[in-house]
Design an enzyme around this catalytic site. Structure first.
Site, PDB file in Angstrom:
ATOM      1  N   SER A 169      12.339  57.309  27.312  1.00  8.34           N
ATOM      2  CA  SER A 169      12.334  57.012  25.877  1.00  8.34           C
ATOM      3  C   SER A 169      13.669  56.426  25.446  1.00  8.34           C
ATOM      4  O   SER A 169      14.695  56.649  26.092  1.00  8.34           O
ATOM      5  CB  SER A 169      12.065  58.298  25.082  1.00  8.34           C
ATOM      6  N   TYR A 182      13.377  67.328  23.694  1.00  7.66           N
ATOM      7  CA  TYR A 182      12.592  66.183  24.153  1.00  7.66           C
ATOM      8  C   TYR A 182      13.488  65.120  24.788  1.00  7.66           C
ATOM      9  O   TYR A 182      13.214  64.629  25.884  1.00  7.66           O
ATOM     10  CB  TYR A 182      11.838  65.601  22.966  1.00  7.66           C
TER      11      TYR A 182
END
Length: 278
Positions: A169, A182
């Site tokens: 990400s 995350y």
């Protein structure tokens, strides 16, 4: 989804690729793929593009509660002429679950050519003081542990020229103050990609990753309160809008294809123009 973020391009805009306008040329003719998180979002788009490119069989791994979405994805894949295998499970359950997934696919097709490691969850946690063992363990057990286990069992069934593509990400590079758990798993995936690519290079199996963002997927409204979601909607990239899943999916298709045969250990960044120097 009707509630589109500000700056999101409308269907039909000339600068936006859609599933309807994508034209496959048979890049994955006869190939077999596993796509975790393939019921929706980026995973579903990747699965559909693989089907449009002629894949023989595509296994969609998803949580049992997302069976309705998985059934819809299965129908779309089959409409393109590929076989679709729905595998409901909880990847966070561990090694044995991942072995069962691989066994099921190999039992049906005898091989694995493409492994897309995409499934993930995220929790919005404003302060490190608010995190809990449950949040931390759930995030790691879902986002990073299955990548090790699935790869462990899939690699023996992958021939030279096969490909593994993982989902990291933009948060692995830019960070996120409310997504520390995350983001840290996504940073781990970058290291996983780079290290595994060196280990598997002698076997001719390439390992790459995609660091997408910001992309409008079900993960965001599912994990954010309304006020926090408004903040996500306001994250306009230099291109002036939030991306669509297919605009990230094309990077996976490229990395898994023969066209990327000299790329391994790399990360592509479909993020609308944010420079991350990664």
């Amino acid at each position: 989804m009707s509630d589109k973020p500000k700056g999101m391009a409308a269907k039909g805009d000339q600068d936006v690729l859609t599933l309807e306008t994508y034209r496959g040329v048979g890049k994955f003719q006869g190939k077999v793929a596993i796509v975790t998180g393939g019921d929706s979002g980026i995973g579903r788009s990747v699965a559909l593009l693989l089907a449009k490119e002629g894949a023989k069989g595509i296994a969609i791994v998803h949580t049992p509660k997302e069976q309705k979405d998985a059934d819809a994805a299965k129908q779309l894949i089959e409409k393109e002429g590929s076989e679709a295998l729905s595998i409901p499970c909880d990847l966070a359950e561990g090694e044995e679950t991942c072995k069962t997934i691989v066994d099921q696919v190999v039992g049906k097709y005898g091989k694995i050519d493409v492994l897309i490691l995409n499934a993930a969850i995220q929790y919005i946690v404003p302060s490190i003081e608010e995190t809990t063992p449950e949040i931390l363990e759930d995030t790691y057990r879902t986002n990073i542990f299955p990548m090790f286990y699935l790869t462990k069992f899939a690699v023996p069934h992958m021939a030279r020229g096969s490909s593994i593509v993982s989902s990291t990400s933009v948060t692995a590079y830019q960070g996120s103050k409310s997504l520390v758990e995350y983001s840290s798993t996504k940073g781990a995936i970058v290291a996983f990609t780079r290290s595994l690519s060196q280990q598997l290079a002698p076997r001719g199996i390439r390992v790459n990753a995609v660091a997408a963002g910001p992309i409008w997927t079900p993960l965001n409204p599912a994990s954010r309160e309304d006020e926090n979601l408004e903040g996500f909607k306001g994250k306009e990239a230099p291109l002036g809008r939030i991306g669509q899943p297919i605009e990230a999916a094309t990077s996976y298709v490229f990395l898994a294809s023969q066209e990327a045969c000299y790329m391994t250990g790399q990360v592509l960044h479909p993020n609308g123009g944010f420079v991350v120097n990664g």
